[in-house]
Design an enzyme around this catalytic site. Structure first.
Site, PDB file in Angstrom:
ATOM      1  N   TYR A  27       0.887   2.553  -1.156  1.00 18.54           N
ATOM      2  CA  TYR A  27       0.442   1.853  -2.365  1.00 18.54           C
ATOM      3  C   TYR A  27      -0.889   2.425  -2.854  1.00 18.54           C
ATOM      4  CZ  TYR A  27      -1.737  -2.009  -4.968  1.00 18.54           C
ATOM      5  OH  TYR A  27      -2.402  -2.775  -5.905  1.00 18.54           O
ATOM      6  N   LEU A  28      -1.833   2.602  -1.953  1.00 15.48           N
ATOM      7  CA  LEU A  28      -3.142   3.127  -2.349  1.00 15.48           C
ATOM      8  C   LEU A  28      -3.025   4.562  -2.858  1.00 15.48           C
ATOM      9  CD1 LEU A  28      -5.437   1.707   0.474  1.00 15.48           C
ATOM     10  CD2 LEU A  28      -5.215   0.880  -1.881  1.00 15.48           C
TER      11      LEU A  28
END
Length: 218
Positions: A129-130
């Site tokens: 996600y990051l």
């Protein structure tokens, strides 16, 4: 202003829609499921049914036609797959930026995440996600046709907003109510001088309208 929000049924997006509608703006929210439409109408927004994982640039640009600003607040479901972190959190953000350029919408605000980094290491879903958020942010920041602002909130809570924040290029880790994130987004949309800034946001001691003016140099 007419403002189009991608991810219109998200928790921050619904709060933002209420604020913008109450402020006299015309708001449209892009959603995937028709059954979410009533929630947007209750928030004062026009629901637009469109799957950003399947839509073409032309389809999204048609929704953005005539808008004054675009807000990317979409995200894969919490705990979703690594694949959807890429198709939603990265690819859909890039698609939305492409469509904004195609439709001539310069003002583009992104709800990102603290710690977003295309080179972030790790094999967990949150690591993916990051990376996806970081890659999307990098792509948006390279666009000269967009007056972009990227907002990276800290850990989100459902506590009542206080209206007191810390908004800087680097704040360090911290918590922030979703109410305050939405309120800062509304202020950013009304403050064009914040274009070109990547900002972190956590709870603090500065009234949010003052915090936005400070980063804008006003």
């Amino acid at each position: 202003m007419r403002i189009v929000i991608a991810g219109g049924h998200g928790q921050i997006a619904l709060r933002l829609e209420r604020l913008l509608s109450a402020g006299g703006h015309e708001v449209a929210g892009i959603i995937r499921r028709p059954e979410q439409g009533d929630d947007l109408r209750d928030a004062g927004a026009e629901p637009v049914i469109l799957d950003l994982e399947a839509a073409s640039v032309e389809m999204v640009a048609a929704v953005l036609q005539g808008a004054d600003a675009a807000v990317f607040a979409a995200g894969a479901a919490r705990g979703g797959s690594v694949e959807r972190k890429d198709t939603v959190d990265r690819a859909a953000a890039v698609l939305f930026a492409d469509a904004a350029e195609r439709a001539g919408v310069r003002r583009y605000v992104v709800v990102s995440s603290m710690g977003a980094d295309a080179d972030h290491k790790g094999d967990d879903v949150f690591d993916a996600y990051l990376r996806a958020k970081g890659a999307a942010d990098d792509t948006v920041r390279a666009r000269t046709a967009l007056d972009w602002t990227i907002l990276r909130p800290g850990s989100l809570t459902n506590d009542a907003g206080t209206g007191l924040v810390r908004l800087e290029a680097r704040t360090g880790r911290g918590m922030i109510p979703r109410d305050d994130v939405a309120a800062v987004l509304a202020e950013l949309l009304d403050t064009p001088a914040t274009a070109g800034l990547t900002l972190e946001l956590i709870s603090g001691s500065t009234p949010l309208s003052v915090a936005v003016k400070d980063v804008a140099g006003n």
